[in-house]
Write a protein that holds these residues in place. Structure first.
Motif, mmCIF file in Angstrom:
data_model
loop_
_atom_site.group_PDB
_atom_site.id
_atom_site.type_symbol
_atom_site.label_atom_id
_atom_site.label_comp_id
_atom_site.label_asym_id
_atom_site.label_seq_id
_atom_site.Cartn_x
_atom_site.Cartn_y
_atom_site.Cartn_z
ATOM 1 N N VAL A 193 -31.487 -15.316 -79.697
ATOM 2 C CA VAL A 193 -30.367 -14.471 -80.120
ATOM 3 C C VAL A 193 -30.289 -13.266 -79.196
ATOM 4 C CG1 VAL A 193 -29.418 -13.073 -82.003
ATOM 5 C CG2 VAL A 193 -30.608 -15.211 -82.508
ATOM 6 N N GLU A 194 -29.101 -12.893 -78.810
ATOM 7 C CA GLU A 194 -28.911 -11.703 -77.981
ATOM 8 C C GLU A 194 -29.386 -10.467 -78.744
ATOM 9 O OE1 GLU A 194 -25.203 -9.140 -76.127
ATOM 10 O OE2 GLU A 194 -24.973 -11.317 -76.344
ATOM 11 N N GLY A 195 -30.372 -9.777 -78.184
ATOM 12 C CA GLY A 195 -30.946 -8.614 -78.832
ATOM 13 C C GLY A 195 -32.228 -8.214 -78.131
ATOM 14 N N PRO A 196 -32.839 -7.108 -78.508
ATOM 15 C CA PRO A 196 -34.027 -6.600 -77.812
ATOM 16 C C PRO A 196 -35.276 -7.395 -78.176
ATOM 17 C CG PRO A 196 -33.511 -5.193 -79.672
ATOM 18 C CD PRO A 196 -32.405 -6.205 -79.604
ATOM 19 N N PRO A 197 -36.010 -7.915 -77.204
ATOM 20 C CA PRO A 197 -37.202 -8.732 -77.519
ATOM 21 C C PRO A 197 -38.306 -7.947 -78.208
ATOM 22 C CG PRO A 197 -36.964 -8.408 -75.144
ATOM 23 C CD PRO A 197 -35.714 -7.893 -75.760
ATOM 24 N N GLU A 198 -38.302 -6.618 -78.133
ATOM 25 C CA GLU A 198 -39.308 -5.843 -78.862
ATOM 26 C C GLU A 198 -39.211 -6.052 -80.372
ATOM 27 O OE1 GLU A 198 -38.407 -3.347 -75.154
ATOM 28 O OE2 GLU A 198 -37.309 -4.589 -76.575
ATOM 29 N N ALA A 199 -38.066 -6.585 -80.833
ATOM 30 C CA ALA A 199 -37.886 -6.807 -82.266
ATOM 31 C C ALA A 199 -38.469 -8.135 -82.736
ATOM 32 C CB ALA A 199 -36.399 -6.746 -82.624
ATOM 33 N N PRO B 273 -22.412 -13.369 -86.455
ATOM 34 C CA PRO B 273 -23.011 -14.667 -86.102
ATOM 35 C C PRO B 273 -24.510 -14.579 -85.813
ATOM 36 C CG PRO B 273 -20.916 -14.364 -84.977
ATOM 37 C CD PRO B 273 -21.233 -13.056 -85.634
ATOM 38 N N GLU B 274 -24.934 -13.500 -85.138
ATOM 39 C CA GLU B 274 -26.363 -13.360 -84.839
ATOM 40 C C GLU B 274 -27.195 -13.293 -86.116
ATOM 41 O OE1 GLU B 274 -24.060 -11.179 -81.577
ATOM 42 O OE2 GLU B 274 -23.966 -11.407 -83.743
ATOM 43 N N TRP B 275 -26.666 -12.617 -87.136
ATOM 44 C CA TRP B 275 -27.389 -12.530 -88.407
ATOM 45 C C TRP B 275 -27.506 -13.899 -89.054
ATOM 46 C CZ3 TRP B 275 -30.465 -9.270 -90.778
ATOM 47 C CH2 TRP B 275 -30.701 -9.427 -92.148
ATOM 48 N N ARG C 112 -18.187 -13.965 -81.056
ATOM 49 C CA ARG C 112 -17.799 -12.571 -81.150
ATOM 50 C C ARG C 112 -18.840 -11.906 -82.033
ATOM 51 N NH1 ARG C 112 -12.284 -9.947 -83.628
ATOM 52 N NH2 ARG C 112 -12.570 -7.891 -82.721
ATOM 53 N N HIS C 113 -19.297 -10.743 -81.630
ATOM 54 C CA HIS C 113 -20.483 -10.181 -82.274
ATOM 55 C C HIS C 113 -20.308 -9.978 -83.774
ATOM 56 C CE1 HIS C 113 -22.996 -9.849 -78.842
ATOM 57 N NE2 HIS C 113 -22.132 -9.138 -78.167
ATOM 58 N N HIS C 114 -19.148 -9.624 -84.225
ATOM 59 C CA HIS C 114 -18.947 -9.427 -85.660
ATOM 60 C C HIS C 114 -17.666 -10.151 -86.062
ATOM 61 C CE1 HIS C 114 -22.141 -6.528 -85.387
ATOM 62 N NE2 HIS C 114 -21.459 -5.811 -84.528
ATOM 63 N N GLY C 115 -17.767 -11.462 -86.186
ATOM 64 C CA GLY C 115 -16.605 -12.260 -86.546
ATOM 65 C C GLY C 115 -16.946 -13.262 -87.618
ATOM 66 N N PRO C 116 -16.259 -13.247 -88.752
ATOM 67 C CA PRO C 116 -16.598 -14.175 -89.843
ATOM 68 C C PRO C 116 -16.362 -15.635 -89.483
ATOM 69 C CG PRO C 116 -14.566 -12.979 -90.318
ATOM 70 C CD PRO C 116 -15.156 -12.345 -89.112
ATOM 71 N N GLY C 117 -15.279 -15.907 -88.708
ATOM 72 C CA GLY C 117 -15.049 -17.288 -88.304
ATOM 73 C C GLY C 117 -16.135 -17.786 -87.380
ATOM 74 N N SER C 118 -16.542 -16.930 -86.437
ATOM 75 C CA SER C 118 -17.644 -17.296 -85.544
ATOM 76 C C SER C 118 -18.919 -17.531 -86.334
ATOM 77 C CB SER C 118 -17.873 -16.177 -84.522
ATOM 78 O OG SER C 118 -16.770 -16.037 -83.659
ATOM 79 N N VAL D 277 -32.961 -26.194 -78.006
ATOM 80 C CA VAL D 277 -32.891 -24.736 -78.048
ATOM 81 C C VAL D 277 -31.434 -24.311 -78.218
ATOM 82 C CG1 VAL D 277 -33.400 -22.577 -76.858
ATOM 83 C CG2 VAL D 277 -34.918 -24.557 -76.569
ATOM 84 N N ALA D 278 -31.197 -23.460 -79.196
ATOM 85 C CA ALA D 278 -29.866 -22.878 -79.412
ATOM 86 C C ALA D 278 -29.894 -21.426 -78.948
ATOM 87 C CB ALA D 278 -29.479 -22.948 -80.886
ATOM 88 N N VAL D 279 -28.927 -21.056 -78.123
ATOM 89 C CA VAL D 279 -28.800 -19.683 -77.636
ATOM 90 C C VAL D 279 -27.506 -19.103 -78.209
ATOM 91 C CG1 VAL D 279 -28.699 -18.169 -75.632
ATOM 92 C CG2 VAL D 279 -29.984 -20.325 -75.511
ATOM 93 N N VAL D 280 -27.634 -17.977 -78.895
ATOM 94 C CA VAL D 280 -26.474 -17.315 -79.500
ATOM 95 C C VAL D 280 -26.264 -15.997 -78.767
ATOM 96 C CG1 VAL D 280 -25.480 -16.366 -81.605
ATOM 97 C CG2 VAL D 280 -26.981 -18.371 -81.719
ATOM 98 N N CYS D 281 -25.121 -15.876 -78.111
ATOM 99 C CA CYS D 281 -24.853 -14.676 -77.318
ATOM 100 C C CYS D 281 -23.358 -14.391 -77.340
ATOM 101 C CB CYS D 281 -25.328 -14.861 -75.875
ATOM 102 S SG CYS D 281 -24.483 -16.194 -75.003
ATOM 103 N N GLY D 282 -22.990 -13.223 -76.818
ATOM 104 C CA GLY D 282 -21.586 -12.900 -76.684
ATOM 105 C C GLY D 282 -20.886 -13.923 -75.819
#
Length: 754
Positions: free
Chosen positions: A34-40, A82-84, A10-16, A220-225
């Motif tokens: 990580v799910e997000g814009p590759p320009e970053a 979780p993404e952070w 879940r995008h903003h979940g402390p347990g996740s 490889v670890a992928v973190v996404c919704g």
């Protein structure tokens, strides 16, 4: 042999976030997606800078096709996102971390996104797949189910295999496809465009994963919704994804980090992946032990700061109640509902306002993040940051009031900065109402920093690289575009408040040219107050106002000369509009305190009263009041008597009274003769006429405060006492014979009898 783990979060979940950090430490990947814009990708390393303090957000922006500003999108991160945690883990472990979502260059065209939305907005939260799972688990609240299943869970096995299995089954059922076939598309209910965009996002995630494996990474670890997990684990041919992504329109984008707030993470802000309680989630993530005790202790501290009595015993009982409620409801840990109910019952003793205080300060909160100075910025942003440091004005998400004394150099510079930003439509500071002003040397501002100001600064950078330079260019443009004289005077006033001396010559030139050819007295009157304020407060600020004084002098003369023809034959609406202008001009000239101009204005008003037949009743009454207050009339009772005499039409008389009394109730409270005239006129109105004029009277007296109306009523009640010639009137003689027995008895009671 390569090994890929897809962690659905879940995008903003402390347990996740907590579970993900543990899973990554156990899995030990050599690359993290990580799910997000590759320009970053080029600026992701800034997340490890000590100056980066969440909540923060990635900001992508691009010029709008019509040149009318920028299109922008945000990707927010809190400490409990979780993404952070995945980004911080990768940076700390020294392994590559990349973003794998559809590029922002594709997401910002053709339709773009709203500023307060993010790349997470399309996540299944809005489509509520969690609601389906919660319903299957016997819950009527999806967020409550997720909290119990993931966020509030203690130590134990990783939740990610179960999440992946649940999402796979859910997507298959929603699409009515058997498990094991191609991944199901988004749930029904989306528009074709939204479905297509979701397919493109997932295709790009798979493409990025293939590219990462091809580079030689084995773990490889992928973190996404969580919704995307089945799509990333499915075996989809690369050719199919290439067809999905072929020919996508793109635009040029720039990417940076900006501060964010907990308030903007809340779902109520319109953020599609928002949560109800970011402050509570932050607490759950940071308070690893005894979170309920710590939360209620902090709530008690908040209430004590507001002088509410909350003891340690209150906190102990509130903790017991919250835990008991959780046990009765079968929850693994007392959630926000339980601690809120406990706080309401014990700490707040059933009162709603203290609960709202806890909600505002703790449950949502207004924590403002920070980004390091080396983060990419446009020059205008850097200049503002330098000004904020120089003037010691620290941005805050909480509204803070600043009382500025313009006689102090620092406060004067602060005022100029805030006024310049308002010229650029960056309303970091909002001036308080004039009713709270402490004089010409004082200004009160409320300062609240919002994340979208960064986008507005980027847009404003088209005007210049410094706040002063950009505000100067914007003021000159506003002067060129002004459609009315009042608009030009407003620009001139703002230039003086902002100390934009470079813009004043062009603004004043345009103002003088427009004023010279405008013959509409109403336009001149509406323009004058702003110019007088600029002249008055420009002097206070030490700003040169010579050219402005010339324009003001000319306008006053032209207004006084043009009054007579401007007020002939006005109807009710036009009369009310004229009086608004007249009151504004009268107040402006009083502020200017130039006796020559005041005398010219009062003489012009006296000239109007010599021809009452040409005046609307409301105008005649108001002008009479203005001249009375100025001490220029000594026959006001006679004028009022004539206005409300039996020969006057009731409607005109009521309009005269409305105009005369519109300045406030003090006149009636202190002038017995005028009060008697108004009272007598109202009492003598026939029933039909009274009904006709009642709306005007109610509008007049309804504008007075309750205390003023009460005082007028008290004066009238005393006036309605015994009349001359009736027993009890103070002017009647005393019958000493009849009073003697009562007087003797009173003297005996007081002990004064002989």
């Amino acid at each position: 042999m390569s090994h890929v783990e897809v962690f659905g979060v879940r995008h903003h979940g402390p347990g996740s976030a907590r579970a993900l950090r543990g899973a990554l430490e156990e899995f030990k990947p050599d690359a993290v997606l990580v799910e997000g814009p590759p320009e970053a990708d080029p600026i992701v390393e800034l997340a490890g800078d000590p100056g980066m303090v969440p909540p923060v957000a990635l900001l992508a922006y691009s010029p709008a096709p019509d040149g009318g500003g920028h299109k922008a999108a945000f990707w927010p991160f809190a400490e409990f996102s979780p993404e952070w945690q995945a980004i911080r883990y990768a940076l700390g472990a020294g392994v590559p971390v990349r973003f794998c979502d559809l590029p922002a260059a594709n997401q910002l065209v053709p339709s773009g996104r709203e500023r307060d939305m993010s790349g997470h907005a399309a996540e299944g939260i809005r489509l509520d797949p969690l609601g389906r799972l919660a319903e299957a688990a016997g819950y009527d609240d999806a967020e409550r189910w997720w909290d119990d299943a993931v966020e509030h869970r203690g130590a134990g096995p990783s939740p990610f295999p179960a999440i992946a299995e649940a999402m796979t089954e859910l997507r298959a059922r929603l699409a009515e496809q058997p498990e094991g076939t191609a991944p199901a598309g988004p749930p029904p209910g989306r528009s074709p465009r939204e479905e297509r965009r979701e397919e493109q996002r997932e295709a790009h995630m798979r493409r990025t994963l293939r590219r990462t494996l091809k580079e030689g990474h084995e773990r490889v670890a992928v973190v996404c919704g969580a919704w995307h997990v089945p799509a990333l684990r499915a075996r989809i041919p690369a050719a199919r994804d290439d067809r999905t992504l072929r020919g996508l329109p793109k635009t040029k984008v720039a990417m940076t980090w900006v501060p964010w707030t907990h308030g903007r993470l809340a779902g109520r802000s319109g953020y599609g992946a928002g949560v109800r309680s970011p402050g509570w989630y932050h607490h759950l993530f940071t308070a690893r032990d005894r979170p309920i005790e710590r939360w209620l202790t902090a709530a008690a501290r908040v209430l004590r700061e507001e002088d509410l009595h909350v003891s340690s015993a209150h906190v102990i009982e509130a903790v017991r109640l919250a835990e008991a409620l959780a046990a009765l409801r079968g929850r693994p840990l007392a959630g926000l509902d339980e601690v809120t109910e406990a706080a309401r019952a014990v700490l707040c003793e059933g009162a709603d306002l203290p609960v709202e205080l806890i909600q505002r300060r703790m449950v949502v909160g207004e924590r403002l993040g920070a980004v390091p100075e080396r983060a990419p910025m446009v020059p205008l942003q850097r200049d503002l940051q330098a000004e904020q440091r120089r003037l010691r004005l620290k941005p805050s998400a909480l509204g803070r009031e600043h009382d500025l004394d313009l006689r102090k150099p620092t406060d004067l510079e602060r005022s100029r900065l805030l006024h310049r930003l308002r010229l650029l439509d960056v309303d970091w500071g909002v001036p308080a109402g004039t009713g709270r002003s402490k004089g010409t040397f004082r200004e009160t501002w409320t300062l609240t920093w919002r994340p979208e100001f960064d986008v507005e600064l980027i847009e404003a950078s088209a005007w210049g690289t410094t706040v002063r330079g950009a505000a100067t260019a914007r003021a000159e443009a506003l002067a060129d575009q002004a459609a009315a004289l009042a608009d030009l005077t407003s620009v001139a006033e703002r230039c003086l408040l902002s100390d934009l001396g470079d813009a004043l010559p062009s603004v004043m030139g345009a103002l003088a040219d427009r004023a010279a050819v405008d013959t509409d007295v109403a336009h001149l009157m509406s323009a004058l107050p702003a110019l007088v304020r600029a002249l008055r407060y420009g002097d206070v600020r030490g700003t040169s106002t010579g050219p402005l004084r010339t324009v003001v002098d000319g306008l006053i003369v032209r207004v006084c000369v043009g009054l007579a023809p401007a007020i002939t034959g006005l109807d009710d609406d036009a009369a009310r509009e004229f009086l608004a202008h007249a009151d504004a001009v009268h107040g402006a000239l009083s502020l200017l305190a130039d006796e020559a101009h005041l005398e010219r204005w009062r003489t012009a008003l006296e000239g109007l009263l010599t021809r009452p037949d040409a005046l609307h009743g409301r105008i005649e009454g108001r002008l009479t009041r203005l001249l009375l207050d100025a001490g220029r009339l000594d026959d006001v009772p006679d004028r009022m008597a004539r206005a409300v005499s039996a020969g006057a039409a009731p409607a005109r008389a009521a309009a005269w009274i409305e105009g005369f009394l519109s300045g406030g109730a003090l006149l009636l409270l202190h002038d017995e003769a005028l009060l008697r005239l108004v009272d007598g006129w109202i009492a003598g109105l026939p029933a039909g006429s009274f009904t006709d004029v009642l709306p005007l009277l109610r509008r007049t007296f309804g504008a007075y405060s309750a205390a003023e109306r009460r005082a007028i009523g008290e004066r009238l009640r005393h006036r309605a006492g015994p009349r001359p010639g009736t027993p009890g009137h103070p002017e009647d003689p005393v019958d000493e014979t009849r009073a003697a027995p009562a007087a003797a008895t009173t003297l005996r009671i007081l002990g004064w009898a002989n």
